[in-house]
Motif scaffolding. Structure first.
Motif, PDB file in Angstrom:
ATOM      1  N   GLU A 195      14.920   1.093 -37.024  1.00 14.86           N
ATOM      2  CA  GLU A 195      15.242   2.885 -37.580  1.00 14.86           C
ATOM      3  C   GLU A 195      14.066   2.726 -36.555  1.00 14.86           C
ATOM      4  N   PHE A 196      13.070   2.044 -36.159  1.00 16.08           N
ATOM      5  CA  PHE A 196      11.514   2.764 -35.825  1.00 16.08           C
ATOM      6  C   PHE A 196      12.461   1.159 -33.918  1.00 16.08           C
ATOM      7  N   ALA A 197      12.840   0.103 -34.403  1.00 21.84           N
ATOM      8  CA  ALA A 197      13.081  -0.877 -33.659  1.00 21.84           C
ATOM      9  C   ALA A 197      13.964  -0.421 -32.550  1.00 21.84           C
ATOM     10  N   ALA A 198      14.716   0.515 -32.681  1.00 24.65           N
ATOM     11  CA  ALA A 198      16.171   1.097 -32.506  1.00 24.65           C
ATOM     12  C   ALA A 198      15.589   2.288 -31.450  1.00 24.65           C
ATOM     13  N   ARG A 199      14.563   3.180 -31.967  1.00 21.94           N
ATOM     14  CA  ARG A 199      13.864   4.393 -31.480  1.00 21.94           C
ATOM     15  C   ARG A 199      12.731   3.700 -29.909  1.00 21.94           C
ATOM     16  N   ASN A 200      12.434   2.768 -30.220  1.00 25.39           N
ATOM     17  CA  ASN A 200      11.591   2.169 -29.580  1.00 25.39           C
ATOM     18  C   ASN A 200      11.798   0.724 -29.613  1.00 25.39           C
ATOM     19  N   ALA A 201      12.906   0.229 -28.285  1.00 31.34           N
ATOM     20  CA  ALA A 201      12.958  -1.039 -28.446  1.00 31.34           C
ATOM     21  C   ALA A 201      12.150  -0.986 -26.792  1.00 31.34           C
ATOM     22  N   THR A 202      11.643  -2.353 -26.913  1.00 30.00           N
ATOM     23  CA  THR A 202      11.489  -3.895 -26.773  1.00 30.00           C
ATOM     24  C   THR A 202      11.432  -4.659 -26.959  1.00 30.00           C
ATOM     25  N   ARG A 203      10.745  -6.035 -26.479  1.00 31.11           N
ATOM     26  CA  ARG A 203      11.306  -7.046 -27.082  1.00 31.11           C
ATOM     27  C   ARG A 203       9.589  -7.807 -28.483  1.00 31.11           C
ATOM     28  N   TYR A 204      10.209  -7.120 -29.184  1.00 32.38           N
ATOM     29  CA  TYR A 204       9.806  -7.647 -30.192  1.00 32.38           C
ATOM     30  C   TYR A 204       9.426  -9.145 -30.878  1.00 32.38           C
ATOM     31  N   GLY A 205       8.749  -9.834 -31.591  1.00 33.07           N
ATOM     32  CA  GLY A 205       9.504 -10.574 -31.655  1.00 33.07           C
ATOM     33  C   GLY A 205      10.437 -11.347 -32.681  1.00 33.07           C
ATOM     34  N   SER A 206      10.745 -10.263 -33.411  1.00 28.81           N
ATOM     35  CA  SER A 206      11.846  -9.927 -34.072  1.00 28.81           C
ATOM     36  C   SER A 206      11.373  -8.779 -35.382  1.00 28.81           C
ATOM     37  N   VAL A 207      13.025  -8.255 -35.845  1.00 21.49           N
ATOM     38  CA  VAL A 207      13.196  -7.312 -36.440  1.00 21.49           C
ATOM     39  C   VAL A 207      14.263  -7.930 -37.477  1.00 21.49           C
ATOM     40  N   VAL A 208      13.251  -7.802 -38.666  1.00 21.73           N
ATOM     41  CA  VAL A 208      13.987  -8.886 -39.622  1.00 21.73           C
ATOM     42  C   VAL A 208      14.527  -7.138 -40.944  1.00 21.73           C
TER      43      VAL A 208
ATOM     44  N   GLU B  45      17.712 -15.416 -47.774  1.00 20.75           N
ATOM     45  CA  GLU B  45      16.672 -15.059 -46.647  1.00 20.75           C
ATOM     46  C   GLU B  45      15.261 -15.647 -46.598  1.00 20.75           C
ATOM     47  N   VAL B  46      14.472 -15.895 -47.717  1.00 15.43           N
ATOM     48  CA  VAL B  46      13.600 -16.165 -47.876  1.00 15.43           C
ATOM     49  C   VAL B  46      13.147 -17.724 -46.687  1.00 15.43           C
ATOM     50  N   GLU B  47      14.119 -18.288 -46.927  1.00 14.83           N
ATOM     51  CA  GLU B  47      14.152 -19.219 -46.071  1.00 14.83           C
ATOM     52  C   GLU B  47      14.490 -18.876 -44.556  1.00 14.83           C
ATOM     53  N   ARG B  48      15.066 -18.273 -44.513  1.00 18.34           N
ATOM     54  CA  ARG B  48      15.926 -17.756 -42.925  1.00 18.34           C
ATOM     55  C   ARG B  48      14.720 -17.457 -42.280  1.00 18.34           C
ATOM     56  N   VAL B  49      14.174 -16.321 -42.966  1.00 18.93           N
ATOM     57  CA  VAL B  49      12.770 -15.437 -42.572  1.00 18.93           C
ATOM     58  C   VAL B  49      11.337 -16.548 -42.167  1.00 18.93           C
ATOM     59  N   ARG B  50      11.190 -17.457 -43.282  1.00 20.26           N
ATOM     60  CA  ARG B  50      10.305 -18.323 -42.661  1.00 20.26           C
ATOM     61  C   ARG B  50      10.894 -19.169 -41.709  1.00 20.26           C
ATOM     62  N   ALA B  51      11.921 -19.573 -41.030  1.00 21.37           N
ATOM     63  CA  ALA B  51      12.010 -20.815 -40.439  1.00 21.37           C
ATOM     64  C   ALA B  51      12.069 -19.395 -39.300  1.00 21.37           C
ATOM     65  N   LEU B  52      12.640 -18.566 -39.110  1.00 22.23           N
ATOM     66  CA  LEU B  52      11.934 -17.443 -37.935  1.00 22.23           C
ATOM     67  C   LEU B  52      11.118 -16.965 -37.929  1.00 22.23           C
ATOM     68  N   LEU B  53       9.830 -16.618 -38.341  1.00 24.36           N
ATOM     69  CA  LEU B  53       8.912 -17.104 -38.823  1.00 24.36           C
ATOM     70  C   LEU B  53       7.740 -17.677 -37.650  1.00 24.36           C
ATOM     71  N   GLN B  54       8.101 -19.413 -38.020  1.00 24.67           N
ATOM     72  CA  GLN B  54       8.132 -20.057 -37.405  1.00 24.67           C
ATOM     73  C   GLN B  54       8.391 -20.752 -36.269  1.00 24.67           C
ATOM     74  N   GLY B  55       9.895 -19.784 -35.231  1.00 25.40           N
ATOM     75  CA  GLY B  55       9.548 -20.075 -34.005  1.00 25.40           C
ATOM     76  C   GLY B  55       9.129 -19.366 -33.279  1.00 25.40           C
ATOM     77  N   VAL B  56       8.866 -17.755 -34.035  1.00 23.05           N
ATOM     78  CA  VAL B  56       8.908 -16.449 -32.490  1.00 23.05           C
ATOM     79  C   VAL B  56       7.167 -16.395 -33.230  1.00 23.05           C
ATOM     80  N   LEU B  57       6.202 -17.267 -33.997  1.00 19.54           N
ATOM     81  CA  LEU B  57       5.404 -16.400 -33.929  1.00 19.54           C
ATOM     82  C   LEU B  57       4.052 -18.219 -33.441  1.00 19.54           C
TER      83      LEU B  57
END
Length: 212
Positions: A115-128, A199-211
């Motif tokens: 909800e925060f991301a939708a109401r405050n849309a900008t380019r974030y590293g990611s939303v999970v 989900e853990v593995e997907r989130v970890r990979a996502l963080l590695q990619g964007v951060l």
């Protein structure tokens, strides 16, 4: 609930903000705490990343179901959204822009993150959003403004979650895609209201990619 939420970091783990390459703002579920959700950071630790979390008053961001009319969860919902914004501002003051920030929540925290991301849309590293979705009763207008500008979004949930109707996850994906997010949605057959290893593995990979 007798008080509203503090818009400050309540607990932190990982790299100190002052030297971090990126940050994950972690939003806990109903009945949990800032320190509780930070335990999840141990499973998704990425070097150089700060993990920070605000704390809900009485361990609850808003009193009614996320499927209730928006007004029934006020003023706590507005205060909760302000709390996320306050932490995002703190992270920014440390030199980390939104494009290097991941908004991550579980359950009630996932509802708040999306909800925060939708109401405050900008380019974030990611939303999970893990076991959650956009807030409001069925038919709530989703007339959000601005663009998520290609922000990667990961949504994970069971198809039989007793708290999160799977259609709300589908709706959340559609709405965020309409705001120009790059959404990955995974629905897990028969899973409970929890976080699984995929989900853990997907989130970890996502963080590695964007951060990193």
């Amino acid at each position: 609930m007798n008080e509203l939420h503090s818009a400050r970091i309540a607990a932190a783990a990982g790299e100190p903000l002052a030297s971090a390459l990126g940050a994950v703002i972690m939003l806990h579920g109903r009945g949990d705490s800032a320190s509780g959700i930070l335990q999840f950071s141990e499973a998704i630790t990425v070097p150089g990343v700060a993990y920070v979390a605000p704390q809900a008053a009485d361990n609850t961001w808003y009193p009614d179901s996320f499927l209730a009319p928006l007004e029934s969860n006020e003023p706590w919902l507005s205060s909760a959204l302000q709390a996320v914004g306050g932490v995002l501002e703190q992270v920014g003051e440390a030199g980390i822009p939104p494009v290097r920030v991941v908004l991550l929540g579980f359950s009630q925290g996932a509802c708040l993150a999306t909800e925060f991301a939708a109401r405050n849309a900008t380019r974030y590293g990611s939303v999970v959003g893990l076991s959650g979705g956009l807030i409001g009763h069925d038919g709530t207008p989703r007339d959000y403004k601005d663009s998520l500008d290609g922000t990667p979004v990961f949504l994970g949930c069971s198809d039989i979650d007793a708290h999160i109707p799977v259609e709300r996850v589908h709706e959340t994906a559609r709405v965020l895609e309409s705001l120009n997010a790059q959404v990955e949605k995974r629905i897990y057959p028969g899973m409970g209201h929890t976080i699984n290893e995929d989900e853990v593995e997907r989130v970890r990979a996502l963080l590695q990619g964007v951060l990193v």
